[in-house]
Design an enzyme around this catalytic site. Structure first.
Site, PDB file in Angstrom:
ATOM      1  N   ILE A 181      11.300  16.879  -9.307  1.00  0.00           N
ATOM      2  CA  ILE A 181      11.984  15.579  -9.293  1.00  0.00           C
ATOM      3  C   ILE A 181      13.428  15.736  -9.749  1.00  0.00           C
ATOM      4  N   ALA A 202      12.614  13.622 -16.301  1.00  0.00           N
ATOM      5  CA  ALA A 202      11.683  14.113 -15.262  1.00  0.00           C
ATOM      6  C   ALA A 202      10.991  15.351 -15.795  1.00  0.00           C
ATOM      7  N   LEU A 254       0.842  -1.197   0.000  1.00  0.00           N
ATOM      8  CA  LEU A 254       0.000   0.000   0.000  1.00  0.00           C
ATOM      9  C   LEU A 254       0.884   1.257   0.000  1.00  0.00           C
ATOM     10  N   ALA A 304       1.176  14.853  -2.577  1.00  0.00           N
ATOM     11  CA  ALA A 304       0.592  13.860  -1.679  1.00  0.00           C
ATOM     12  C   ALA A 304      -0.409  14.485  -0.709  1.00  0.00           C
ATOM     13  N   HIS A 334      13.337  31.950  20.669  1.00  0.00           N
ATOM     14  CA  HIS A 334      14.697  32.343  20.311  1.00  0.00           C
ATOM     15  C   HIS A 334      15.678  31.361  20.950  1.00  0.00           C
ATOM     16  N   ALA A 363      13.978  20.689 -15.305  1.00  0.00           N
ATOM     17  CA  ALA A 363      14.416  21.370 -14.078  1.00  0.00           C
ATOM     18  C   ALA A 363      13.237  21.597 -13.147  1.00  0.00           C
ATOM     19  N   GLY A 364      12.470  20.526 -12.896  1.00  0.00           N
ATOM     20  CA  GLY A 364      11.343  20.605 -11.968  1.00  0.00           C
ATOM     21  C   GLY A 364      11.724  19.983 -10.636  1.00  0.00           C
ATOM     22  N   THR A 407       2.401   5.760  -5.135  1.00  0.00           N
ATOM     23  CA  THR A 407       3.658   6.342  -5.619  1.00  0.00           C
ATOM     24  C   THR A 407       4.429   6.929  -4.448  1.00  0.00           C
TER      25      THR A 407
HETATM   26  P1  FAD Z   1      -0.603   7.468  -6.202  1.00  0.00           P
HETATM   27  O1  FAD Z   1       0.244   7.703  -5.031  1.00  0.00           O
HETATM   28  O2  FAD Z   1       0.040   7.396  -7.539  1.00  0.00           O
HETATM   29  O3  FAD Z   1      -1.384   6.121  -5.905  1.00  0.00           O
HETATM   30  C1  FAD Z   1      -2.207   5.512  -6.827  1.00  0.00           C
HETATM   31  C2  FAD Z   1      -2.200   4.022  -6.567  1.00  0.00           C
HETATM   32  O4  FAD Z   1      -3.224   3.437  -7.344  1.00  0.00           O
HETATM   33  C3  FAD Z   1      -0.916   3.316  -6.996  1.00  0.00           C
HETATM   34  O5  FAD Z   1      -0.368   2.596  -5.918  1.00  0.00           O
HETATM   35  C4  FAD Z   1      -1.338   2.388  -8.120  1.00  0.00           C
HETATM   36  O6  FAD Z   1      -0.663   1.134  -8.091  1.00  0.00           O
HETATM   37  C5  FAD Z   1      -2.804   2.190  -7.811  1.00  0.00           C
HETATM   38  N1  FAD Z   1      -3.622   1.866  -8.971  1.00  0.00           N
HETATM   39  C6  FAD Z   1      -3.682   2.533 -10.149  1.00  0.00           C
HETATM   40  N2  FAD Z   1      -4.597   1.970 -10.960  1.00  0.00           N
HETATM   41  C7  FAD Z   1      -5.118   0.930 -10.266  1.00  0.00           C
HETATM   42  C8  FAD Z   1      -6.090  -0.028 -10.565  1.00  0.00           C
HETATM   43  N3  FAD Z   1      -6.745  -0.020 -11.729  1.00  0.00           N
HETATM   44  N4  FAD Z   1      -6.360  -0.966  -9.648  1.00  0.00           N
HETATM   45  C9  FAD Z   1      -5.709  -0.998  -8.455  1.00  0.00           C
HETATM   46  N5  FAD Z   1      -4.776  -0.109  -8.113  1.00  0.00           N
HETATM   47  C10 FAD Z   1      -4.495   0.855  -9.011  1.00  0.00           C
HETATM   48  N6  FAD Z   1       4.479  14.740  -3.321  1.00  0.00           N
HETATM   49  C11 FAD Z   1       4.603  15.460  -2.183  1.00  0.00           C
HETATM   50  O7  FAD Z   1       3.617  16.032  -1.722  1.00  0.00           O
HETATM   51  N7  FAD Z   1       5.801  15.562  -1.529  1.00  0.00           N
HETATM   52  C12 FAD Z   1       6.911  14.953  -1.998  1.00  0.00           C
HETATM   53  O8  FAD Z   1       7.979  15.067  -1.392  1.00  0.00           O
HETATM   54  C13 FAD Z   1       6.819  14.198  -3.193  1.00  0.00           C
HETATM   55  N8  FAD Z   1       7.898  13.578  -3.688  1.00  0.00           N
HETATM   56  C14 FAD Z   1       7.774  12.832  -4.819  1.00  0.00           C
HETATM   57  C15 FAD Z   1       8.918  12.231  -5.340  1.00  0.00           C
HETATM   58  C16 FAD Z   1       8.845  11.473  -6.484  1.00  0.00           C
HETATM   59  C17 FAD Z   1      10.088  10.801  -7.024  1.00  0.00           C
HETATM   60  C18 FAD Z   1       7.589  11.305  -7.132  1.00  0.00           C
HETATM   61  C19 FAD Z   1       7.470  10.450  -8.366  1.00  0.00           C
HETATM   62  C20 FAD Z   1       6.452  11.910  -6.641  1.00  0.00           C
HETATM   63  C21 FAD Z   1       6.539  12.689  -5.485  1.00  0.00           C
HETATM   64  N9  FAD Z   1       5.428  13.351  -4.964  1.00  0.00           N
HETATM   65  C22 FAD Z   1       5.554  14.097  -3.829  1.00  0.00           C
HETATM   66  C23 FAD Z   1       4.108  13.261  -5.594  1.00  0.00           C
HETATM   67  C24 FAD Z   1       3.220  12.235  -4.847  1.00  0.00           C
HETATM   68  O9  FAD Z   1       3.863  10.987  -4.841  1.00  0.00           O
HETATM   69  C25 FAD Z   1       1.869  12.131  -5.510  1.00  0.00           C
HETATM   70  O10 FAD Z   1       1.289  13.415  -5.640  1.00  0.00           O
HETATM   71  C26 FAD Z   1       0.929  11.260  -4.693  1.00  0.00           C
HETATM   72  O11 FAD Z   1       1.469   9.971  -4.537  1.00  0.00           O
HETATM   73  C27 FAD Z   1      -0.435  11.177  -5.356  1.00  0.00           C
HETATM   74  O12 FAD Z   1      -1.274  10.346  -4.617  1.00  0.00           O
HETATM   75  P2  FAD Z   1      -2.473   9.536  -5.322  1.00  0.00           P
HETATM   76  O13 FAD Z   1      -3.112   8.759  -4.232  1.00  0.00           O
HETATM   77  O14 FAD Z   1      -3.275  10.446  -6.145  1.00  0.00           O
HETATM   78  O15 FAD Z   1      -1.756   8.549  -6.350  1.00  0.00           O
HETATM   79  P1  NAI Z   2       7.633  19.248 -12.894  1.00  0.00           P
HETATM   80  O1  NAI Z   2       6.387  19.651 -13.575  1.00  0.00           O
HETATM   81  O2  NAI Z   2       7.931  19.711 -11.539  1.00  0.00           O
HETATM   82  O3  NAI Z   2       8.889  19.695 -13.778  1.00  0.00           O
HETATM   83  C1  NAI Z   2       9.047  19.268 -15.095  1.00  0.00           C
HETATM   84  C2  NAI Z   2      10.047  20.175 -15.772  1.00  0.00           C
HETATM   85  O4  NAI Z   2      10.352  19.623 -17.033  1.00  0.00           O
HETATM   86  C3  NAI Z   2       9.515  21.593 -16.017  1.00  0.00           C
HETATM   87  O5  NAI Z   2      10.485  22.516 -15.640  1.00  0.00           O
HETATM   88  C4  NAI Z   2       9.239  21.603 -17.510  1.00  0.00           C
HETATM   89  O6  NAI Z   2       9.377  22.886 -18.079  1.00  0.00           O
HETATM   90  C5  NAI Z   2      10.325  20.669 -18.004  1.00  0.00           C
HETATM   91  N1  NAI Z   2      10.052  20.050 -19.295  1.00  0.00           N
HETATM   92  C6  NAI Z   2       8.875  19.621 -19.792  1.00  0.00           C
HETATM   93  N2  NAI Z   2       9.057  19.087 -21.013  1.00  0.00           N
HETATM   94  C7  NAI Z   2      10.386  19.152 -21.278  1.00  0.00           C
HETATM   95  C8  NAI Z   2      11.197  18.749 -22.366  1.00  0.00           C
HETATM   96  N3  NAI Z   2      10.663  18.151 -23.416  1.00  0.00           N
HETATM   97  N4  NAI Z   2      12.521  18.985 -22.296  1.00  0.00           N
HETATM   98  C9  NAI Z   2      13.071  19.589 -21.204  1.00  0.00           C
HETATM   99  N5  NAI Z   2      12.349  19.996 -20.156  1.00  0.00           N
HETATM  100  C10 NAI Z   2      11.025  19.772 -20.181  1.00  0.00           C
HETATM  101  O7  NAI Z   2       7.628  17.646 -12.994  1.00  0.00           O
HETATM  102  P2  NAI Z   2       8.515  16.561 -12.276  1.00  0.00           P
HETATM  103  O8  NAI Z   2       9.765  17.138 -11.730  1.00  0.00           O
HETATM  104  O9  NAI Z   2       8.605  15.425 -13.233  1.00  0.00           O
HETATM  105  O10 NAI Z   2       7.596  16.136 -11.062  1.00  0.00           O
HETATM  106  C11 NAI Z   2       6.292  15.574 -11.304  1.00  0.00           C
HETATM  107  C12 NAI Z   2       5.363  15.864 -10.175  1.00  0.00           C
HETATM  108  O11 NAI Z   2       5.768  15.206  -8.990  1.00  0.00           O
HETATM  109  C13 NAI Z   2       5.291  17.339  -9.876  1.00  0.00           C
HETATM  110  O12 NAI Z   2       4.014  17.779 -10.250  1.00  0.00           O
HETATM  111  C14 NAI Z   2       5.487  17.474  -8.420  1.00  0.00           C
HETATM  112  O13 NAI Z   2       4.397  18.129  -7.851  1.00  0.00           O
HETATM  113  C15 NAI Z   2       5.562  16.041  -7.882  1.00  0.00           C
HETATM  114  N6  NAI Z   2       6.712  15.968  -6.983  1.00  0.00           N
HETATM  115  C16 NAI Z   2       6.684  16.691  -5.828  1.00  0.00           C
HETATM  116  C17 NAI Z   2       7.760  16.702  -4.974  1.00  0.00           C
HETATM  117  C18 NAI Z   2       7.698  17.543  -3.763  1.00  0.00           C
HETATM  118  O14 NAI Z   2       6.625  17.991  -3.414  1.00  0.00           O
HETATM  119  N7  NAI Z   2       8.810  17.771  -3.072  1.00  0.00           N
HETATM  120  C19 NAI Z   2       8.972  15.937  -5.263  1.00  0.00           C
HETATM  121  C20 NAI Z   2       8.918  15.259  -6.524  1.00  0.00           C
HETATM  122  C21 NAI Z   2       7.811  15.266  -7.324  1.00  0.00           C
END
Ligand code: FAD
Ligand code: NAI
Length: 466
Positions: free
Chosen positions: A185, A271, A38, A321, A445, A182-183, A41
């Site tokens: 991730i 990314a 569980l 999340a 402080h 440059a986002g 992502t």
């Molecule tokens: P998800 O977490 O994607 O969960 C969806 C679940 O549904 C999955 O486990 C999938 O297997 C399941 N599922 C899909 N289809 C089906 C199906 N048909 N049947 C059964 N199960 C299914 N956000 C933050 O706020 N802070 C962070 O620091 C942060 N860091 C991140 C770092 C990375 C590398 C990545 C990739 C994302 C990060 N995020 C972060 C984004 C965050 O992970 C997502 O916004 C969040 O997980 C979304 O929650 P969700 O429940 O919508 O979907």
């Molecule tokens: P992002 O949307 O943050 O950044 C993507 C970047 O890629 C942007 O700067 C965009 O202009 C650029 N881009 C798009 N197409 C391109 C191309 N063809 N060539 C070069 N650059 C290009 O997406 P990212 O970093 O993949 O993260 C995905 C999601 O995961 C975000 O929406 C973010 O909210 C979530 N996330 C959140 C974290 C946190 O809250 N700390 C950590 C990691 C992910």
């Protein structure tokens, strides 16, 4: 046929929090999750493993670089990458098991397998062994999350060309890592590998990092990363990448036109954003059509089809999340006849790099575009005694408040620990606080949080410590 008040498809932060809340409110609830664990992502391949590596790599870099030496601690750290990965996996496992425990505690049934909607009120779940079970639900909640957006011409093999999941488990420190995008991730995971010794080049399509972020904050952030050795290639369009056993050759060209160039890397992280995941979900059986980006539209979490709801990354709004969690809870409260609500104006965003970046509310650019008259209060961490004593002086706190009413409209911070401290402003803004409310609140402080107060004082021009 098993019957439920709510069947939730997806066990990520949207789905699992909805499930727990439904259990608390006495609804008969099942959560269908196809992964072996569980947490979605976030727990498995997102927030949590990335933060485990950010924490470990930050300590490693502090020990390996000038930071420890400055403090009078002389060590020669040796990287044990398998152990760094193992402690990450161990923590992630503990967290995913924690959700299992919470499900049991709140009487949530976890139905293991992939779910698909099969007409109104029906969800068919296919287990790993291929067996199918049909669940009958008064309400179906779609919380299926998102997946990495692919980049045409750059095929992710998760060996040399990786997405975020691959970048969380590289088998070695790359000599040269090229990050496309440059986002959030790209800059978080780029930081992990940079700290462990990789050369990191970030190739970005736009002419800035972190689109949407307050511009001054984004510029300061880019400068801080450049100081750490990041290289940026902005305004570049990647047109292709060819992987071999030892590396990758990337081709890119300036967005504004000009000559193509190549870049050699050991690994490439793609990314460029994430897209909603709805594969095989059977949306057509109830007449739901996602938009061309794959987003399922919602109005207060209602899809427009009776009894089918949606929350999290698969619907509109920031892919975060805590946003998914808030939506999951509010949606279930609406289903239970309560008043569920999410304040989309106050969803904070944090980037867990060093320095951290944290923002909530409107940016200066948004206020200017909307013609809102605002005042700015700003305070640098160089003037904060705790940050100074810790040698963490990089960054600032910036507070934007309405010029007439003094109501806080936006807060943008870069510096030590700002990811935790932004919550103070989230609460203040939720209560429609003025900058004076924060400026006149006693802060402990010596803490970095005093910078938050000093910045608020700055709105009325009486910052005292800078
Ligand atoms: P998800 O977490 O994607 O969960 C969806 C679940 O549904 C999955 O486990 C999938 O297997 C399941 N599922 C899909 N289809 C089906 C199906 N048909 N049947 C059964 N199960 C299914 N956000 C933050 O706020 N802070 C962070 O620091 C942060 N860091 C991140 C770092 C990375 C590398 C990545 C990739 C994302 C990060 N995020 C972060 C984004 C965050 O992970 C997502 O916004 C969040 O997980 C979304 O929650 P969700 O429940 O919508 O979907
Ligand atoms: P992002 O949307 O943050 O950044 C993507 C970047 O890629 C942007 O700067 C965009 O202009 C650029 N881009 C798009 N197409 C391109 C191309 N063809 N060539 C070069 N650059 C290009 O997406 P990212 O970093 O993949 O993260 C995905 C999601 O995961 C975000 O929406 C973010 O909210 C979530 N996330 C959140 C974290 C946190 O809250 N700390 C950590 C990691 C992910």
């Amino acid at each position: 046929m098993a019957q439920y008040d709510v069947v939730i498809i997806g066990g990520g932060p949207g789905g699992y929090n909805a499930a727990i809340r439904a259990g608390q409110l006495g609804l008969k609830v099942a959560c269908v999750e196809g992964r072996e664990t569980l947490g979605g992502t976030c727990l498995n391949v997102g927030c949590m493993p990335s933060k485990a590596l950010l924490h470990a790599s930050e300590l490693y870099a502090a020990a390996a670089g000038p930071e420890f030496a400055t403090l009078g601690i002389e060590v020669k750290p040796k990287l044990n990458l398998p152990q760094m990965m193992a402690q990450k996996t161990e923590s992630v496992t503990a967290l995913t098991k924690g959700i299992e425990f919470l499900f049991k505690k709140n009487k949530v049934e976890w139905i293991k397998g992939w779910g698909r909607i099969d007409g109104p009120g029906k969800v068919v779940v296919k287990a790993v062994d291929g067996a199918e079970t049909t669940l009958e639900a008064k309400n179906i909640l779609i919380a299926t999350g998102s997946e990495p957006t692919p980049l045409p011409g750059v095929t992710v093999d998760n060996k040399r060309i990786v997405d975020s999941t691959g970048a969380l488990s590289l088998p070695e420190v790359p000599g040269h890592l090229v990050v496309i995008g440059a986002g959030v991730i790209g800059l978080e995971l780029g930081s992990v590998w940079r700290r462990l010794g990789a050369e990191v080049t970030v190739v970005e399509y736009l002419d800035r990092v972190c689109p949407g972020m307050d511009e001054e904050t984004a510029k300061t952030f880019q400068r801080a990363l450049t100081k750490q050795g990041f290289k940026f290639q902005l305004g570049q369009k990647v047109t292709g990448a060819v992987a071999s056993a030892s590396g990758v050759e990337i081709t890119m060209e300036p967005v504004k036109g000009g000559e193509a160039q190549t870049l050699a890397a050991n690994y490439v992280l793609v990314a460029i954003g994430r897209r909603p995941f709805t594969e095989g979900l059977g949306l057509e059986t109830v007449g739901i059509t996602p938009d061309k980006r794959g987003v399922i539209a919602n109005d207060h979490f209602k899809t427009g089809v009776g009894g089918v709801w949606v929350v999290g990354d698969v619907t509109s709004g920031p892919m975060l999340a805590h946003k998914a969690e808030d939506e999951g809870v509010a949606c279930i409260e609406l289903i239970a006849g309560k008043a569920g609500h999410v304040n989309y104006d106050l969803i904070p965003g944090v980037i867990y790099t060093a320095p951290e970046v944290a923002t909530v509310g409107k940016t200066e650019e948004e206020l200017k575009a909307a013609g809102v008259a605002y005042k700015v209060g700003k305070f640098p961490f160089t003037a904060n005694s705790r940050a100074k004593i810790n040698h963490e002086g990089e960054g600032f706190v910036k507070v934007l408040a309405d010029a007439k009413t003094d109501r806080i409209l936006g807060v943008h911070m870069i510096g030590p620990n700002v990811g935790d401290m932004i919550a103070e402003y989230c609460v203040a803004m939720e209560f429609s606080a003025s900058s004076e409310d924060v400026a006149r609140t006693c802060h402990p402080h010596p803490t970095r949080s005093e910078a938050l107060r000093q910045a608020a004082m700055g709105v009325e021009g009486w910052t005292m410590q800078a």
